[in-house]
Scaffold this motif. Structure first.
Motif, PDB file in Angstrom:
ATOM      1  N   TRP A 463       0.832  -1.209   0.000  1.00  0.00           N
ATOM      2  CA  TRP A 463       0.000   0.000   0.000  1.00  0.00           C
ATOM      3  C   TRP A 463       0.867   1.259   0.000  1.00  0.00           C
ATOM      4  CZ3 TRP A 463      -5.329   0.622  -0.112  1.00  0.00           C
ATOM      5  CH2 TRP A 463      -6.089  -0.570  -0.080  1.00  0.00           C
ATOM      6  N   GLU A 469      -4.450   3.348  -3.856  1.00  0.00           N
ATOM      7  CA  GLU A 469      -5.919   3.240  -3.832  1.00  0.00           C
ATOM      8  C   GLU A 469      -6.480   2.882  -5.201  1.00  0.00           C
ATOM      9  OE1 GLU A 469      -8.073   6.364  -2.008  1.00  0.00           O
ATOM     10  OE2 GLU A 469      -6.856   6.363  -0.173  1.00  0.00           O
ATOM     11  N   GLN A 472      -5.639  -0.843  -5.871  1.00  0.00           N
ATOM     12  CA  GLN A 472      -6.492  -1.783  -5.145  1.00  0.00           C
ATOM     13  C   GLN A 472      -7.910  -1.794  -5.715  1.00  0.00           C
ATOM     14  OE1 GLN A 472      -5.647  -4.016  -2.891  1.00  0.00           O
ATOM     15  NE2 GLN A 472      -3.490  -3.369  -2.935  1.00  0.00           N
ATOM     16  N   LYS A 473      -8.376  -0.629  -6.155  1.00  0.00           N
ATOM     17  CA  LYS A 473      -9.700  -0.548  -6.796  1.00  0.00           C
ATOM     18  C   LYS A 473      -9.711  -1.357  -8.084  1.00  0.00           C
ATOM     19  CE  LYS A 473     -13.131   2.798  -8.434  1.00  0.00           C
ATOM     20  NZ  LYS A 473     -13.436   4.238  -8.662  1.00  0.00           N
ATOM     21  N   LEU A 475      -7.741  -3.887  -8.767  1.00  0.00           N
ATOM     22  CA  LEU A 475      -7.649  -5.304  -8.404  1.00  0.00           C
ATOM     23  C   LEU A 475      -9.029  -5.865  -8.068  1.00  0.00           C
ATOM     24  CD1 LEU A 475      -4.463  -5.860  -6.169  1.00  0.00           C
ATOM     25  CD2 LEU A 475      -5.090  -7.086  -8.239  1.00  0.00           C
ATOM     26  N   THR A 476      -9.790  -5.118  -7.298  1.00  0.00           N
ATOM     27  CA  THR A 476     -11.144  -5.554  -6.942  1.00  0.00           C
ATOM     28  C   THR A 476     -12.008  -5.703  -8.182  1.00  0.00           C
ATOM     29  OG1 THR A 476     -10.961  -4.402  -4.814  1.00  0.00           O
ATOM     30  CG2 THR A 476     -13.174  -4.981  -5.560  1.00  0.00           C
ATOM     31  N   GLN A 510      -3.266 -10.614  -2.818  1.00  0.00           N
ATOM     32  CA  GLN A 510      -2.351  -9.499  -2.623  1.00  0.00           C
ATOM     33  C   GLN A 510      -0.914  -9.827  -3.060  1.00  0.00           C
ATOM     34  OE1 GLN A 510      -2.938  -6.265  -1.577  1.00  0.00           O
ATOM     35  NE2 GLN A 510      -5.071  -6.823  -1.908  1.00  0.00           N
ATOM     36  N   ILE A 515      -0.567  -7.039  -8.033  1.00  0.00           N
ATOM     37  CA  ILE A 515      -0.550  -5.583  -7.835  1.00  0.00           C
ATOM     38  C   ILE A 515       0.120  -4.914  -9.027  1.00  0.00           C
ATOM     39  CG2 ILE A 515       0.265  -3.714  -6.350  1.00  0.00           C
ATOM     40  CD1 ILE A 515       0.201  -5.723  -4.011  1.00  0.00           C
TER      41      ILE A 515
END
Length: 579
Positions: A463, A469, A472-473, A475-476, A510, A515
């Motif tokens: 992170w 951010e 991670q968005k 990735l989701t 993760q 990533i």
């Protein structure tokens, strides 16, 4: 005089002690030791053949000895790595009654070459002091040798001090600074010296370009490599086989196989090294069939393969599951080309059989080897045991590796993972505790991707990046799309920890390469491939994710793990799920 010249030529090409002694007898009968420095030549020949007693006896018997004689003796000791004998000879040379010869640049260069090889700190400093006392410090070769020695022993501060204080810098001085900074993990500083060298008016030579291409590999920025290629063309080295082969190899290691192929095809003349480098590029990128075509073309063009060529060819067969082809080339290697298999070739064959599930056949080959198996051979078998879950054979391979490499952590991790995959958690814990007791630390997984002329590094659950951010968005979003469109479920069997399933899923989501993939989708031009380098082997779940992304997002991904490159496109991988 013709007789002396003939004798000198014979001594220079002598490869047996018997012939050397015959030539020695002829010298005693027909000429004087000082004619053409023939006595010094014989001393050097004896030392080259490993008979220092004969060399020393001849040296002591020579009625006249001058500085060339002493340098011949010291140089011979240097080539054999006899540092102590070099210093004893130097001491005798300086104190011999009636002469007191003063060592020169050649003397110190010979001794420093051993100091560099042996990483001898105290002896090297002693040589530095003697160089200063002898007034040789103004000789550029001596200064360069000292700069190199300090750099090789990790004392960059002393190297830089010598370099900055030298009034006799030449191109070799600058090239040495590039290399020693690279060797000490300071590639960007090495690049700075390359640029400064050009700024002061030096035109890069072959050594400079070979050094800076290695710098490009360490930095990992493709645009830098492309800039250096332009400079190679500008400086007239586009037909230099050593440089173009190194450039070809660099592009392959940076994931640019097409650029490697282009460099190869543009070469007007190709030697064995160039053909082998291109073959190796296909091998590491998982294109076994192309590697075989490259080999056949090489032979058809009259270029003889060597043992290195066959190592890469067998590796290509291994990475592509070409078992039958690999066996044929292994057999014909000695029968047709006269190349006896070495440890590397056996390691490739064990890997080839092991990857295909032929574990017992691989084990039999190890037992039938005409030499002791190396760590590479046992490591290939252990890797296969991990893939196919053969605990018993894996234990034997691991035990052999523990004997050969007691301080290499990956072998313990591999065995621990075999136990974990079989649900043998107590055994896995025992191996982990053994690692801890030995003070061995597992390397953390990390992935690298180039963007904006810099390398971005990611680790598990990272992170720290400014775009964390958004990453991670993304990735989701990818995970949801994979689930909804492809019915994908996380392959949690690749998490080798005794934890709950939801924890396993979160851990595997993760991974550093995931990533990096998400970041690549955000910033890399859709027309360009997303190229990622990882220091460890890619796991099965990340491999499936990359395939899914290449299909859903219509993107090309190239991921290099610790073993080879994977090219993902339209939902499939160049390795055909065989790695």
């Amino acid at each position: 005089m013709a007789n002396v010249t003939s004798l000198i030529d014979s001594i220079a090409s002598c490869v047996s002690i018997y012939k050397c002694r015959l030539l020695h007898c002829k010298v005693v009968k027909t000429v004087i030791y000082r004619h053409g420095f023939i006595g010094d030549q014989l001393v050097g020949c004896y030392l080259r053949l490993g008979h220092e007693v004969c060399a020393e006896k001849l040296f002591d018997e020579m009625p006249e000895r001058d500085l060339v004689s002493w340098n011949s003796l010291i140089s011979g000791y240097s080539r054999r790595g006899y540092l102590g004998k070099c210093f004893k000879a130097l001491s005798r040379m300086r104190s011999e009654v009636g002469f007191g010869f003063r060592p020169n640049e050649v003397t110190f260069l010979s001794i420093l070459s051993v100091c560099v090889h042996e990483r001898s700190r105290e002896e090297g400093r002693c040589v530095h002091g003697l160089v200063m006392k002898s007034g040789v410090l103004e000789e550029v070769k001596a200064v360069n040798a000292l700069i190199n020695w300090y750099g090789k022993t990790g004392d960059l501060a002393s190297s830089c001090k010598l370099f900055e204080g030298s009034s006799v810098k030449n191109l070799v001085s600058w090239n040495t600074m590039i290399v020693i900074h690279l060797q000490n993990g300071l590639a960007e500083e090495g690049l700075a010296y390359f640029n400064m060298s050009r700024e002061v008016g030096n035109k890069p030579d072959q050594a400079a370009f070979l050094a800076v291409l290695r710098v490009c590999e360490a930095i990992g920025v493709v645009k830098l490599a492309q800039g250096i290629q332009g400079l190679i063309l500008l400086c007239g080295f586009s037909e230099n086989k050593c440089i173009t082969t190194a450039l070809l190899d660099l592009y392959a290691k940076l994931g640019r196989l097409e650029d490697s192929s282009k460099v190869f095809l543009e070469m007007k003349s190709r030697d064995s090294m160039a053909w082998t480098a291109m073959l190796a590029a296909y091998a590491t990128h998982g294109y076994g069939r192309d590697a075989i075509k490259q080999f056949e073309l090489m032979v058809d063009n009259g270029v003889s393969p060597d043992h290195v060529t066959f190592t890469h060819l067998l590796s290509a067969c291994s990475h592509s599951g070409l078992v039958d082809e690999g066996k044929v080339y292994f057999e014909t290697m000695s029968r047709r080309y006269g190349i006896e298999p070495r440890l590397d070739h056996y390691s490739c064959m064990v890997d080839l059989m092991g990857r295909s599930g032929l574990l017992q056949e691989a084990y039999r080959l190890i037992k039938e080897m005409p030499m002791e198996p190396s760590s590479g051979v046992w490591g290939a078998l252990l890797g296969a045991c991990r893939v196919y879950g053969d605990t018993k054979l894996g234990e034997e391979a691991a035990e052999r590796l523990f004997e050969l490499e007691p301080c290499v952590g990956r072998n313990y991790i591999m065995l621990s993972n075999i136990y974990s995959a079989s649900g043998l958690w107590k055994d896995a814990s025992r191996i982990r505790n053994l690692m801890k007791h030995k003070g061995l630390v597992r390397a953390s997984g990390c992935s690298y991707i180039e963007h904006g002329n810099k390398i971005h590094k990611f680790v598990v659950g990272d992170w720290s990046h400014p775009e964390a951010e958004r990453i991670q968005k993304k990735l989701t979003e990818i995970r949801k799309k994979m689930t909804n469109e492809l019915g994908f479920k996380p392959r949690t069997e690749f998490v080798l920890h005794d934890v709950d399933e939801d924890v396993k899923e979160e851990m595997i989501n993760q991974h550093s390469e995931k990533i990096a993939m998400a970041f690549g989708l955000l910033v890399i031009n859709p027309m360009e491939p997303i190229i990622i380098r990882k220091n460890l082997r890619i796991c099965g779940d990340c491999h499936e994710t990359a395939k899914a992304i290449s299909l859903m997002e219509e993107r090309r991904l190239i991921i290099r793990d610790s073993k080879r490159f994977h090219h993902f496109s339209e939902g499939s991988c160049s390795c055909r799920d065989y790695w």
